[in-house]
Write a protein that holds these residues in place. Structure first.
Motif, PDB file in Angstrom:
ATOM      1  N   ALA A   1      -7.306   5.314  -4.264  1.00 12.39           N
ATOM      2  CA  ALA A   1      -6.016   5.572  -4.903  1.00 12.39           C
ATOM      3  C   ALA A   1      -4.914   4.625  -4.426  1.00 12.39           C
ATOM      4  O   ALA A   1      -3.743   4.824  -4.764  1.00 12.39           O
ATOM      5  CB  ALA A   1      -5.608   7.019  -4.642  1.00 12.39           C
ATOM      6  N   GLY A   2      -5.277   3.633  -3.627  1.00  9.98           N
ATOM      7  CA  GLY A   2      -4.285   2.675  -3.168  1.00  9.98           C
ATOM      8  C   GLY A   2      -3.415   3.178  -2.036  1.00  9.98           C
ATOM      9  O   GLY A   2      -2.355   2.618  -1.759  1.00  9.98           O
ATOM     10  N   VAL A   3      -3.860   4.232  -1.367  1.00  7.49           N
ATOM     11  CA  VAL A   3      -3.113   4.783  -0.229  1.00  7.49           C
ATOM     12  C   VAL A   3      -3.655   4.113   1.036  1.00  7.49           C
ATOM     13  O   VAL A   3      -4.826   4.263   1.375  1.00  7.49           O
ATOM     14  CB  VAL A   3      -3.264   6.308  -0.138  1.00  7.49           C
ATOM     15  CG1 VAL A   3      -2.485   6.855   1.050  1.00  7.49           C
ATOM     16  CG2 VAL A   3      -2.803   6.962  -1.433  1.00  7.49           C
ATOM     17  N   THR A   4      -2.794   3.379   1.741  1.00  4.96           N
ATOM     18  CA  THR A   4      -3.247   2.592   2.886  1.00  4.96           C
ATOM     19  C   THR A   4      -2.973   3.270   4.218  1.00  4.96           C
ATOM     20  O   THR A   4      -3.492   2.833   5.247  1.00  4.96           O
ATOM     21  CB  THR A   4      -2.592   1.206   2.870  1.00  4.96           C
ATOM     22  OG1 THR A   4      -1.171   1.353   2.742  1.00  4.96           O
ATOM     23  CG2 THR A   4      -3.119   0.369   1.709  1.00  4.96           C
ATOM     24  N   SER A   5      -2.147   4.331   4.228  1.00  2.00           N
ATOM     25  CA  SER A   5      -1.941   5.071   5.470  1.00  2.00           C
ATOM     26  C   SER A   5      -1.414   6.462   5.164  1.00  2.00           C
ATOM     27  O   SER A   5      -0.868   6.715   4.091  1.00  2.00           O
ATOM     28  CB  SER A   5      -0.984   4.328   6.414  1.00  2.00           C
ATOM     29  OG  SER A   5       0.320   4.265   5.894  1.00  2.00           O
ATOM     30  N   ALA A   6      -1.580   7.361   6.150  1.00  4.92           N
ATOM     31  CA  ALA A   6      -1.142   8.744   5.963  1.00  4.92           C
ATOM     32  C   ALA A   6      -0.737   9.348   7.290  1.00  4.92           C
ATOM     33  O   ALA A   6      -1.307   9.033   8.345  1.00  4.92           O
ATOM     34  CB  ALA A   6      -2.253   9.579   5.329  1.00  4.92           C
TER      35      ALA A   6
ATOM     36  N   GLY B   1       0.830  -1.200   0.000  1.00  5.02           N
ATOM     37  CA  GLY B   1       0.000   0.000   0.000  1.00  5.02           C
ATOM     38  C   GLY B   1       0.857   1.239   0.000  1.00  5.02           C
ATOM     39  O   GLY B   1       1.951   1.265   0.574  1.00  5.02           O
ATOM     40  N   LEU B   2       0.380   2.304  -0.630  1.00  3.34           N
ATOM     41  CA  LEU B   2       1.124   3.566  -0.701  1.00  3.34           C
ATOM     42  C   LEU B   2       0.985   4.326   0.618  1.00  3.34           C
ATOM     43  O   LEU B   2      -0.068   4.291   1.253  1.00  3.34           O
ATOM     44  CB  LEU B   2       0.612   4.407  -1.865  1.00  3.34           C
ATOM     45  CG  LEU B   2       0.605   3.700  -3.231  1.00  3.34           C
ATOM     46  CD1 LEU B   2      -0.001   4.609  -4.297  1.00  3.34           C
ATOM     47  CD2 LEU B   2       2.007   3.268  -3.640  1.00  3.34           C
ATOM     48  N   ILE B   3       2.059   5.012   1.003  1.00  4.08           N
ATOM     49  CA  ILE B   3       2.101   5.729   2.276  1.00  4.08           C
ATOM     50  C   ILE B   3       2.255   7.224   2.007  1.00  4.08           C
ATOM     51  O   ILE B   3       3.196   7.655   1.350  1.00  4.08           O
ATOM     52  CB  ILE B   3       3.265   5.221   3.148  1.00  4.08           C
ATOM     53  CG1 ILE B   3       3.070   3.727   3.459  1.00  4.08           C
ATOM     54  CG2 ILE B   3       3.378   6.038   4.433  1.00  4.08           C
ATOM     55  CD1 ILE B   3       4.275   3.089   4.124  1.00  4.08           C
ATOM     56  N   ASN B   4       1.321   8.004   2.522  1.00  4.19           N
ATOM     57  CA  ASN B   4       1.335   9.456   2.365  1.00  4.19           C
ATOM     58  C   ASN B   4       2.029  10.043   3.594  1.00  4.19           C
ATOM     59  O   ASN B   4       1.447  10.096   4.675  1.00  4.19           O
ATOM     60  CB  ASN B   4      -0.098   9.974   2.242  1.00  4.19           C
ATOM     61  CG  ASN B   4      -0.166  11.422   1.815  1.00  4.19           C
ATOM     62  OD1 ASN B   4       0.803  12.160   1.899  1.00  4.19           O
ATOM     63  ND2 ASN B   4      -1.334  11.846   1.349  1.00  4.19           N
ATOM     64  N   THR B   5       3.277  10.503   3.453  1.00  6.33           N
ATOM     65  CA  THR B   5       4.058  10.911   4.616  1.00  6.33           C
ATOM     66  C   THR B   5       3.871  12.382   5.011  1.00  6.33           C
ATOM     67  O   THR B   5       4.515  12.836   5.958  1.00  6.33           O
ATOM     68  CB  THR B   5       5.563  10.648   4.405  1.00  6.33           C
ATOM     69  OG1 THR B   5       6.012  11.348   3.236  1.00  6.33           O
ATOM     70  CG2 THR B   5       5.855   9.175   4.270  1.00  6.33           C
ATOM     71  N   HIS B   6       3.005  13.092   4.327  1.00 10.11           N
ATOM     72  CA  HIS B   6       2.671  14.452   4.785  1.00 10.11           C
ATOM     73  C   HIS B   6       1.372  14.919   4.145  1.00 10.11           C
ATOM     74  O   HIS B   6       1.288  15.095   2.925  1.00 10.11           O
ATOM     75  CB  HIS B   6       3.774  15.457   4.445  1.00 10.11           C
ATOM     76  CG  HIS B   6       3.401  16.853   4.855  1.00 10.11           C
ATOM     77  ND1 HIS B   6       3.303  17.242   6.180  1.00 10.11           N
ATOM     78  CD2 HIS B   6       3.067  17.955   4.130  1.00 10.11           C
ATOM     79  CE1 HIS B   6       2.942  18.511   6.248  1.00 10.11           C
ATOM     80  NE2 HIS B   6       2.783  18.972   5.028  1.00 10.11           N
ATOM     81  N   THR B   7       0.373  15.133   4.990  1.00  8.16           N
ATOM     82  CA  THR B   7      -0.892  15.637   4.475  1.00  8.16           C
ATOM     83  C   THR B   7      -1.680  16.310   5.592  1.00  8.16           C
ATOM     84  O   THR B   7      -1.317  16.250   6.761  1.00  8.16           O
ATOM     85  CB  THR B   7      -1.722  14.512   3.828  1.00  8.16           C
ATOM     86  OG1 THR B   7      -2.848  15.072   3.138  1.00  8.16           O
ATOM     87  CG2 THR B   7      -2.209  13.499   4.855  1.00  8.16           C
ATOM     88  N   HIS B   8      -2.772  16.951   5.182  1.00  6.43           N
ATOM     89  CA  HIS B   8      -3.740  17.559   6.102  1.00  6.43           C
ATOM     90  C   HIS B   8      -5.100  17.100   5.557  1.00  6.43           C
ATOM     91  O   HIS B   8      -5.711  17.778   4.722  1.00  6.43           O
ATOM     92  CB  HIS B   8      -3.636  19.079   6.105  1.00  6.43           C
ATOM     93  CG  HIS B   8      -2.218  19.590   6.188  1.00  6.43           C
ATOM     94  ND1 HIS B   8      -1.488  19.561   7.352  1.00  6.43           N
ATOM     95  CD2 HIS B   8      -1.399  20.123   5.243  1.00  6.43           C
ATOM     96  CE1 HIS B   8      -0.279  20.064   7.127  1.00  6.43           C
ATOM     97  NE2 HIS B   8      -0.207  20.407   5.849  1.00  6.43           N
ATOM     98  N   LEU B   9      -5.554  15.940   5.993  1.00 10.75           N
ATOM     99  CA  LEU B   9      -6.673  15.262   5.330  1.00 10.75           C
ATOM    100  C   LEU B   9      -7.953  16.081   5.297  1.00 10.75           C
ATOM    101  O   LEU B   9      -8.647  16.119   4.277  1.00 10.75           O
ATOM    102  CB  LEU B   9      -6.937  13.916   6.010  1.00 10.75           C
ATOM    103  CG  LEU B   9      -5.849  12.852   5.851  1.00 10.75           C
ATOM    104  CD1 LEU B   9      -6.192  11.623   6.681  1.00 10.75           C
ATOM    105  CD2 LEU B   9      -5.658  12.468   4.381  1.00 10.75           C
ATOM    106  N   ALA B  10      -8.283  16.735   6.395  1.00  9.73           N
ATOM    107  CA  ALA B  10      -9.566  17.449   6.445  1.00  9.73           C
ATOM    108  C   ALA B  10      -9.590  18.692   5.576  1.00  9.73           C
ATOM    109  O   ALA B  10     -10.635  19.325   5.434  1.00  9.73           O
ATOM    110  CB  ALA B  10      -9.919  17.798   7.893  1.00  9.73           C
TER     111      ALA B  10
END
Length: 434
Positions: free
Chosen positions: A122-127, A66-75
């Motif tokens: 999008a195949g992103v499994t964690s952030a 799974g793809l890992i998003n190492t920086h985001t602000h989801l809301a």
């Protein structure tokens, strides 16, 4: 011959393990039990060894971590499209005002549910998610079965959306960390210090001490554009990364977001201290921040993961799109080998896991790791022929090609249908808020 019972068997596709050797198992399989990968190997072998309660037939597909998003602000999905074509400083001026007006736990939860739906597709499994009302975000992620890395955020602004005065935030964060107890596999305690321009040096030192007390990862924005760097230098006599180094904050438990405007000595300091970087190429380009010196960081031995940033500055949470951008933008200097396809894919998987300090649990398909994986359908014309899976992922694949998404051994999307979120209800709720 008896077979062992397992929860899930993903079989029949080419398995890109993203292990150290870059192993690809043709017509392979991944066996999963109690959220953990118990075996990876040829499908013929694993279908004989195991009897699975549930299976995914991946014939004609590519199976990968799974793809890992190492920086985001989801809301920030709540504000998508409301701050385009502005500088970083113009962006912050608008967004901070809107956040003070709009944010509340209910709104954050709704916006995060939309972000999770987008990410799973999008195949992103964690952030790694830095934002206000992290408790609401965590609850939304738990309900969806999605892996969210988050925790208390520090930002010394006059009217924080959560109403917690800065002088009360350390005690609040300590209670939050203490209540978490032992970390579950694939998760760890996290603290967020917004930046060196919204927090004073003594505040940063206190936050870092709290993070170290609990063995938490500390995440911070730094050196995102030249204006930020100049602002911090005028105020404190040091550039952001220099300041962090002088305060003793650099180290293996610090993850720096952006790191665009760096000097040679700053790159050396990041490497010397084992500090990691979250590279956000799409957001950096859209805000006119520049291009992070990723090839130089990699050459120095710095661990670099990939992030999307929030859906206001990048408009999307598509990590696969960030893979393509990372593989392309650094070639603009004239070196087509600057960041290759394999390196870009690794940045979105195993290197992202290492940046979070979770490389032993996430980021590759190996026995003993958590079962976060995706199945990418190779049936579309733009994906054929498949000569090299790294190339296909970096230069040809799109997030819409993801067919199945599994987190901790649980199938969250099967055949492009979400199983743990009511997508229509999620969209309707956010539209009512927006």
């Amino acid at each position: 011959m008896s077979t062992a019972g397992i929860d899930l068997l993903v079989h029949g596709g080419d398995v890109l393990t993203v292990d150290g050797a870059g192993t690809v198992v043709r017509d392979g399989a991944v066996a999963v039990h109690e959220g953990e990968i118990v075996a990876v190997g040829p499908a013929e072998e694993l279908t004989t060894r195991f009897t699975a309660t549930e299976s995914l037939d991946a014939a004609g597909c590519l199976v990968l971590p799974g793809l890992i998003n190492t920086h985001t602000h989801l809301a920030m999905t709540l504000l998508r499209g409301r701050a385009d074509d502005v500088t970083l400083q113009g962006f912050l001026e608008r967004v901070l005002k809107w956040e003070a007006e709009l944010l509340a736990p209910k709104n954050v939860a709704a916006a995060v549910r939309l972000a999770i739906a987008e990410s799973v597709r999008a195949g992103v499994t964690s952030a790694l998610d830095m934002y206000w009302f992290h408790e609401a975000a965590e609850q939304a992620a738990r309900e969806a079965g999605w892996r969210l890395h988050t925790g208390p955020t520090f930002m010394d602004v006059p009217q924080p959306p959560d109403g917690i005065a800065y002088e009360d935030r350390l005690d609040w964060a300590r209670r939050d960390l203490a209540a978490r107890g032992e970390a579950r596999p694939g998760l760890r305690p996290i603290l967020f210090a917004h930046s060196t321009y919204t927090l004073a040096p003594d505040q940063l030192v206190d936050i870092a001490a709290l993070a170290r007390e609990f063995g938490a990862l500390l995440h911070i924005h730094a050196a995102e554009n030249p204006t930020e760097v100049a602002t911090v230098e005028v105020k404190y006599g040091k550039r952001p990364v220099e300041l962090l180094d002088s305060l003793g904050l650099l180290g293996p438990d610090l993850l720096v977001a952006h790191a665009v405007d760096l000097t040679g000595p700053e790159i050396a300091a990041l490497a010397r201290t084992g500090t990691s970087v979250a590279h956000c190429p799409v957001s950096n380009l859209k805000l006119g921040c520049g291009i992070a010196p990723v090839p130089r960081l990699l050459s120095a031995g710095v661990t670099v993961g990939l992030g999307t940033d929030g859906a206001v500055s990048s408009n999307t949470l598509d990590v696969l799109g960030a893979v393509r951008q990372a593989a392309l933008v650094h070639k603009a200097g004239g070196d087509p080998t600057a960041v290759g396809a394999e390196q870009a894919v690794r940045m979105a998987t195993i290197e992202g896991a290492r940046a979070l300090g979770l490389g032993d649990h996430l980021g590759s398909l190996e026995a003993g790791k958590r079962a976060d994986l995706i199945v990418l359908d190779l049936g579309a014309p733009h994906l054929r022929p498949l000569h090299d899976p790294w190339s296909t992922l970096a230069y040809a694949a799109h997030s819409a090609d993801v067919r199945d998404t599994v987190v901790d051994g649980r199938v969250l999307m099967r055949n492009r249908t979400l199983g743990t979120l009511d997508e229509e209800a999620v969209l309707a709720e956010l539209e009512s808020l927006a």
